[in-house]
Design a protein around this motif. Structure first.
Motif, PDB file in Angstrom:
ATOM      1  N   ALA A   4     -55.850 -30.964  12.689  1.00  0.00           N
ATOM      2  CA  ALA A   4     -56.899 -31.915  11.934  1.00  0.00           C
ATOM      3  C   ALA A   4     -57.449 -30.747  10.420  1.00  0.00           C
ATOM      4  CB  ALA A   4     -57.975 -31.529  12.555  1.00  0.00           C
ATOM      5  N   ASN A   5     -57.316 -28.973  10.758  1.00  0.00           N
ATOM      6  CA  ASN A   5     -57.939 -27.803  10.021  1.00  0.00           C
ATOM      7  C   ASN A   5     -57.027 -27.700   9.458  1.00  0.00           C
ATOM      8  OD1 ASN A   5     -60.283 -27.713  10.662  1.00  0.00           O
ATOM      9  ND2 ASN A   5     -59.833 -27.985  12.140  1.00  0.00           N
ATOM     10  N   TRP A   6     -56.431 -27.090   8.038  1.00  0.00           N
ATOM     11  CA  TRP A   6     -55.404 -26.564   7.930  1.00  0.00           C
ATOM     12  C   TRP A   6     -55.464 -25.522   6.908  1.00  0.00           C
ATOM     13  CZ3 TRP A   6     -49.876 -28.052   9.224  1.00  0.00           C
ATOM     14  CH2 TRP A   6     -50.040 -28.944   9.327  1.00  0.00           C
ATOM     15  N   GLU A   7     -54.973 -24.684   6.363  1.00  0.00           N
ATOM     16  CA  GLU A   7     -55.041 -23.623   5.932  1.00  0.00           C
ATOM     17  C   GLU A   7     -53.600 -23.134   4.591  1.00  0.00           C
ATOM     18  OE1 GLU A   7     -56.094 -18.249   6.395  1.00  0.00           O
ATOM     19  OE2 GLU A   7     -55.527 -19.671   8.050  1.00  0.00           O
ATOM     20  N   LEU A   8     -53.347 -22.912   3.866  1.00  0.00           N
ATOM     21  CA  LEU A   8     -53.127 -21.933   3.060  1.00  0.00           C
ATOM     22  C   LEU A   8     -52.561 -21.131   2.848  1.00  0.00           C
ATOM     23  CD1 LEU A   8     -51.253 -23.018   0.041  1.00  0.00           C
ATOM     24  CD2 LEU A   8     -52.997 -22.318  -1.263  1.00  0.00           C
ATOM     25  N   ILE A   9     -51.311 -20.901   3.177  1.00  0.00           N
ATOM     26  CA  ILE A   9     -50.723 -19.315   3.914  1.00  0.00           C
ATOM     27  C   ILE A   9     -49.114 -18.824   3.299  1.00  0.00           C
ATOM     28  CG2 ILE A   9     -51.615 -19.686   6.425  1.00  0.00           C
ATOM     29  CD1 ILE A   9     -48.621 -20.070   6.813  1.00  0.00           C
ATOM     30  N   ILE A  10     -48.399 -20.004   2.395  1.00  0.00           N
ATOM     31  CA  ILE A  10     -47.658 -19.084   1.219  1.00  0.00           C
ATOM     32  C   ILE A  10     -47.208 -20.204   0.583  1.00  0.00           C
ATOM     33  CG2 ILE A  10     -45.740 -19.460   2.935  1.00  0.00           C
ATOM     34  CD1 ILE A  10     -44.614 -17.195   1.881  1.00  0.00           C
ATOM     35  N   ARG A  11     -46.834 -19.224  -0.648  1.00  0.00           N
ATOM     36  CA  ARG A  11     -45.782 -19.919  -1.960  1.00  0.00           C
ATOM     37  C   ARG A  11     -45.263 -19.152  -1.565  1.00  0.00           C
ATOM     38  NH1 ARG A  11     -50.680 -19.970  -4.732  1.00  0.00           N
ATOM     39  NH2 ARG A  11     -51.830 -21.638  -4.067  1.00  0.00           N
ATOM     40  N   PRO A  12     -43.547 -19.365  -0.863  1.00  0.00           N
ATOM     41  CA  PRO A  12     -42.261 -19.094  -0.981  1.00  0.00           C
ATOM     42  C   PRO A  12     -41.653 -18.729  -1.834  1.00  0.00           C
ATOM     43  CG  PRO A  12     -41.935 -20.688  -0.004  1.00  0.00           C
ATOM     44  CD  PRO A  12     -43.767 -20.887  -0.396  1.00  0.00           C
ATOM     45  N   LEU A  13     -41.787 -19.582  -3.315  1.00  0.00           N
ATOM     46  CA  LEU A  13     -40.791 -19.581  -4.441  1.00  0.00           C
ATOM     47  C   LEU A  13     -41.593 -18.241  -5.370  1.00  0.00           C
ATOM     48  CD1 LEU A  13     -39.499 -23.177  -4.333  1.00  0.00           C
ATOM     49  CD2 LEU A  13     -38.515 -21.089  -3.490  1.00  0.00           C
ATOM     50  N   ASN A  14     -41.445 -16.831  -5.071  1.00  0.00           N
ATOM     51  CA  ASN A  14     -42.662 -16.642  -6.318  1.00  0.00           C
ATOM     52  C   ASN A  14     -41.444 -14.889  -6.543  1.00  0.00           C
ATOM     53  OD1 ASN A  14     -41.860 -14.657  -4.226  1.00  0.00           O
ATOM     54  ND2 ASN A  14     -43.400 -15.228  -2.922  1.00  0.00           N
ATOM     55  N   ARG A  15     -40.511 -15.528  -7.276  1.00  0.00           N
ATOM     56  CA  ARG A  15     -39.922 -14.695  -8.264  1.00  0.00           C
ATOM     57  C   ARG A  15     -38.810 -15.138  -8.726  1.00  0.00           C
ATOM     58  NH1 ARG A  15     -38.230 -13.402  -2.283  1.00  0.00           N
ATOM     59  NH2 ARG A  15     -35.311 -13.508  -2.280  1.00  0.00           N
ATOM     60  N   LYS A  16     -38.595 -14.796  -9.828  1.00  0.00           N
ATOM     61  CA  LYS A  16     -37.736 -14.672 -10.934  1.00  0.00           C
ATOM     62  C   LYS A  16     -36.083 -15.464  -9.836  1.00  0.00           C
ATOM     63  CE  LYS A  16     -35.209 -14.250 -15.320  1.00  0.00           C
ATOM     64  NZ  LYS A  16     -35.762 -13.036 -16.031  1.00  0.00           N
ATOM     65  N   ALA A  17     -35.431 -14.174  -9.222  1.00  0.00           N
ATOM     66  CA  ALA A  17     -34.085 -14.968  -8.847  1.00  0.00           C
ATOM     67  C   ALA A  17     -34.097 -16.243  -7.505  1.00  0.00           C
ATOM     68  CB  ALA A  17     -33.999 -13.660  -7.503  1.00  0.00           C
ATOM     69  N   GLN A  18     -35.452 -16.793  -7.698  1.00  0.00           N
ATOM     70  CA  GLN A  18     -35.704 -18.500  -6.410  1.00  0.00           C
ATOM     71  C   GLN A  18     -36.036 -19.442  -7.830  1.00  0.00           C
ATOM     72  OE1 GLN A  18     -38.961 -16.298  -4.163  1.00  0.00           O
ATOM     73  NE2 GLN A  18     -37.324 -16.514  -2.402  1.00  0.00           N
ATOM     74  N   LEU A  19     -36.996 -18.858  -8.957  1.00  0.00           N
ATOM     75  CA  LEU A  19     -37.735 -19.614  -9.053  1.00  0.00           C
ATOM     76  C   LEU A  19     -38.229 -19.106 -11.069  1.00  0.00           C
ATOM     77  CD1 LEU A  19     -38.776 -22.975  -9.541  1.00  0.00           C
ATOM     78  CD2 LEU A  19     -40.643 -22.408  -8.726  1.00  0.00           C
ATOM     79  N   ASP A  20     -37.096 -19.544 -12.274  1.00  0.00           N
ATOM     80  CA  ASP A  20     -37.772 -19.930 -13.444  1.00  0.00           C
ATOM     81  C   ASP A  20     -38.170 -20.777 -14.114  1.00  0.00           C
ATOM     82  OD1 ASP A  20     -38.284 -19.134 -16.510  1.00  0.00           O
ATOM     83  OD2 ASP A  20     -36.832 -17.433 -15.894  1.00  0.00           O
ATOM     84  N   MET A  21     -39.517 -21.208 -14.496  1.00  0.00           N
ATOM     85  CA  MET A  21     -39.323 -22.430 -14.705  1.00  0.00           C
ATOM     86  C   MET A  21     -40.344 -22.995 -16.434  1.00  0.00           C
ATOM     87  SD  MET A  21     -41.626 -24.559 -11.602  1.00  0.00           S
ATOM     88  CE  MET A  21     -42.772 -23.844 -11.404  1.00  0.00           C
ATOM     89  N   ARG A  22     -39.871 -21.611 -17.588  1.00  0.00           N
ATOM     90  CA  ARG A  22     -40.071 -21.652 -18.603  1.00  0.00           C
ATOM     91  C   ARG A  22     -39.005 -22.108 -19.483  1.00  0.00           C
ATOM     92  NH1 ARG A  22     -40.039 -15.399 -18.798  1.00  0.00           N
ATOM     93  NH2 ARG A  22     -38.044 -15.696 -17.831  1.00  0.00           N
ATOM     94  N   TYR A  82     -35.101 -27.891  -1.885  1.00  0.00           N
ATOM     95  CA  TYR A  82     -35.926 -27.878  -3.279  1.00  0.00           C
ATOM     96  C   TYR A  82     -34.708 -27.899  -4.562  1.00  0.00           C
ATOM     97  CZ  TYR A  82     -35.706 -23.007  -4.748  1.00  0.00           C
ATOM     98  OH  TYR A  82     -35.111 -22.235  -5.247  1.00  0.00           O
ATOM     99  N   THR A  83     -35.738 -29.270  -5.616  1.00  0.00           N
ATOM    100  CA  THR A  83     -35.341 -29.743  -6.943  1.00  0.00           C
ATOM    101  C   THR A  83     -36.154 -28.531  -8.109  1.00  0.00           C
ATOM    102  OG1 THR A  83     -34.388 -31.833  -5.937  1.00  0.00           O
ATOM    103  CG2 THR A  83     -34.602 -30.959  -7.881  1.00  0.00           C
ATOM    104  N   ASP A  84     -35.591 -28.185  -9.134  1.00  0.00           N
ATOM    105  CA  ASP A  84     -36.483 -26.979  -9.614  1.00  0.00           C
ATOM    106  C   ASP A  84     -35.665 -28.036 -10.873  1.00  0.00           C
ATOM    107  OD1 ASP A  84     -37.086 -26.367 -11.582  1.00  0.00           O
ATOM    108  OD2 ASP A  84     -35.769 -24.772 -11.872  1.00  0.00           O
ATOM    109  N   VAL A  85     -36.540 -29.104 -11.728  1.00  0.00           N
ATOM    110  CA  VAL A  85     -36.209 -30.689 -12.552  1.00  0.00           C
ATOM    111  C   VAL A  85     -36.458 -30.047 -13.689  1.00  0.00           C
ATOM    112  CG1 VAL A  85     -36.574 -32.771 -13.357  1.00  0.00           C
ATOM    113  CG2 VAL A  85     -36.471 -32.113 -10.862  1.00  0.00           C
ATOM    114  N   LYS A  86     -35.518 -30.207 -14.512  1.00  0.00           N
ATOM    115  CA  LYS A  86     -34.970 -29.686 -16.017  1.00  0.00           C
ATOM    116  C   LYS A  86     -35.492 -30.680 -17.020  1.00  0.00           C
ATOM    117  CE  LYS A  86     -34.902 -25.345 -14.375  1.00  0.00           C
ATOM    118  NZ  LYS A  86     -35.703 -23.932 -14.711  1.00  0.00           N
ATOM    119  N   ARG A  87     -35.179 -32.134 -16.902  1.00  0.00           N
ATOM    120  CA  ARG A  87     -35.668 -33.107 -17.637  1.00  0.00           C
ATOM    121  C   ARG A  87     -36.012 -34.387 -16.897  1.00  0.00           C
ATOM    122  NH1 ARG A  87     -33.083 -36.938 -20.477  1.00  0.00           N
ATOM    123  NH2 ARG A  87     -33.555 -37.513 -22.708  1.00  0.00           N
ATOM    124  N   LYS A  88     -36.887 -35.233 -16.979  1.00  0.00           N
ATOM    125  CA  LYS A  88     -37.170 -36.070 -16.648  1.00  0.00           C
ATOM    126  C   LYS A  88     -36.910 -37.205 -16.716  1.00  0.00           C
ATOM    127  CE  LYS A  88     -41.665 -36.243 -15.838  1.00  0.00           C
ATOM    128  NZ  LYS A  88     -42.106 -37.960 -16.224  1.00  0.00           N
TER     129      LYS A  88
END
Length: 548
Positions: A47-65, A89-95
């Motif tokens: 019932a009660n939820w807390e945002l605790i982390i966003r794990p994809l937080n560095r360039k080696a994991q994710l670059d969406m420019r 997860y998926t990193d979508v570059k074109r949809k």
């Protein structure tokens, strides 16, 4: 048990994947072009939820420019194999159009807070991947939807299955299309489970709009053949246009320690005659039951999701309705905030004792590097304000307060300057956002620009009351006290900042409304703007028909 009102994660929290480890529940949701990637909420009682982390937080994991609007991170899946957490997860570059560039990855961690590994690339054959840990064989299975650019107009080929070898760090063995979905089409979002000798495959169908649904199938063998649920869809609002929770689909299930089963699913709450979901796709929860025929059903009102659900605990609504005053101290951005696309945040903002400094980069609609820091709109009505210290030299430097959906949909009250150097306020907005009808073009032009002193800070506020949005401003004196707030610009249609007006074809806009601050320097000199604080105040309003 107490009744709790849906959604449990209000505001933009789409494509939920739920997991229980011991007494702890976790939900991972899509973040698309917003950085860092993937939101993970935690609860002990559902019932009660807390945002605790966003794990994809560095360039080696994710670059969406360069990732277009509503691309980036799609439909993460969070699992645990008894030792480690896995996130796919998926990193979508074109949809848009026939071709999709959809790169799928796996990261892992010993604990939910990390450290999360560098990604293992798996495939690019489709999107919405998930990982299933077979409790009987110990094997790990990777499933994702298959995309076929030849199969016009639907293009959705089915659900692919292949074994994942964690030691080799790659997919191995044959790949098979195990399920093509029902006549609702657009099959995606697969999750696999095992129960009483059956493999169950839960998928999403019908697109992400008002025909959305979750469909269940099962087989004795993991390779199939899979038979479809006797009712086809275990949850959908597609035939019930007046239900409070619309766009229901893309689901996942979890068992409680006492043997109950719950389903989380995405949903939307339209608030206008044009059925616009300003808060985007949110996460709701339903209790489900396994009947004697071995199939899963909603406990109440199947297949239509319920606004109210029995949960193990009551929800404390005080945090939801409290005013959030962010002072930007301690060198870290508050967890409520995200930015867009770049893994190099030091190039677009800094948090210091004097507030939040944005470094002017590209325009607010850029897909590459823009200085925009914002939090989700989680209420249909709210006030948000900030105080800005900014000395622009000309019209190509501007910074201020924005209600933002994407490059096509935003409202932006800026401090800028005329070409002669005179500082002024200017409202920028997507073209379709300006009022029409009784407001003549010359009145509109006058409403856009307000001259202000060249020195001193300026207080900016946006007030949203249902579908109405109004900007306000006040000049702040050296003593820190400001004038009385004055209206600036016309009343805008706030519902434009929504999925339904995202500038794409149907089923093409996937995020939700944000409110925050931004800065641009189109001269390329990285002009800085300093924001003393940011305040977000929820407001109860008569237009909030589906407010929680």
């Amino acid at each position: 048990m107490p009744q709790v009102r849906n959604p449990i994660l209000p505001g933009f929290n789409a494509d939920p994947s739920i997991l229980r480890v011991g007494e702890d529940y976790y939900i991972a949701t899509s973040t698309f072009e917003w950085y860092p990637g993937v939101q993970i909420h935690h609860s002990r009682d559902l019932a009660n939820w807390e945002l605790i982390i966003r794990p994809l937080n560095r360039k080696a994991q994710l670059d969406m420019r360069g990732d277009p609007d509503s691309c980036g991170i799609w439909a993460p899946c969070l699992t645990h194999d008894g030792s480690n957490f896995y996130l796919v997860y998926t990193d979508v570059k074109r949809k848009d159009g026939s071709f999709k560039d959809t790169h799928n990855y796996i990261v892992s961690a010993p604990t939910i807070t990390g450290p999360w590994s560098d990604p293992i690339y798996t495939n690019s054959s489709g999107f919405d991947p998930s990982l299933f840990h077979d409790p009987d064989t110990g094997k790990k299975w990777f499933v994702n939807m298959l995309w076929d650019h030849r199969r016009r107009p639907l293009l959705f080929e089915g659900i692919a299955l292949q074994e994942f070898d964690p030691v080799a760090g790659k997919l191995v063995g044959p790949r098979k299309n195990i399920y093509q979905g029902t006549d609702l089409a657009l099959v995606e979002g697969p999750h696999l489970y095992k129960r009483n000798g059956y493999y169950y495959l839960l998928t999403a169908e019908g697109g992400t709009g008002y025909d959305h649904a979750a469909t269940l199938a099962r087989a004795k063998d993991i390779w199939g053949p899979y038979e479809t649920h006797p009712d086809k869809h275990v949850i959908t609002s597609k035939d019930h246009p007046h239900a409070a929770l619309q766009r229901a689909g893309h689901a996942d299930i979890v068992d409680t320690p006492d043997g109950r089963t719950y389903m989380v699913h995405l949903t939307g709450r339209p608030t206008t005659q044009m059925r616009r979901c300003v808060l985007g796709r949110e996460t709701a929860i339903q209790e489900v039951i396994w009947k004697e025929d071995g199939w899963l059903y909603l406990k109440n009102n199947a297949p239509v999701p319920s606004l109210w659900v029995d949960l193990p605990a009551e929800r404390d609504d005080k945090p939801y309705w409290s005013t959030k005053h962010y002072t930007f101290e301690g060198g870290e951005l508050p967890i409520d905030f995200q930015w867009l696309r770049t893994p190099e945040p030091e190039r677009i903002f800094r948090v210091a004792d004097n507030g939040l400094t944005l470094i002017g980069r590209e325009a607010i609609g850029s897909w590459f590097e823009q200085a925009l820091v914002a939090r989700r709109q989680t209420h249909f009505s709210y006030d948000a304000e900030t105080v800005i210290d900014f000395s622009p030299e000309d019209e190509r430097q501007f910074a201020g307060l924005t209600a933002y959906y994407c490059r096509y949909n935003f409202f932006y009250l800026t401090v800028t300057a005329h070409s002669d150097g005179q500082r002024e306020l200017l409202i920028m907005a997507s073209e379709a956002s300006w009022p029409v009808g009784s407001l003549r073009a010359d009145m509109l032009a006058e409403a856009q620009s307000v001259k202000i002193p060249n020195e001193g800070k300026v207080k900016l506020r946006v007030s949203v009351r249902g579908k109405e949005l109004q900007f306000w401003y006040a000049v702040v004196g050296e003593d820190g006290k400001g004038e009385e707030l004055k209206k600036v610009g016309p009343v805008f249609d706030a519902s434009i900042v929504s999925d339904e007006c995202g500038g794409h074809q149907a089923h093409g806009s996937f995020t939700g409304a944000f409110v925050g601050v931004a800065a641009s320097d189109l001269n390329g000199t990285a002009k800085k703007a300093v924001f003393d604080y940011f305040e977000y105040k929820p407001v109860e309003h008569k237009s909030d028909r589906y407010e929680i």
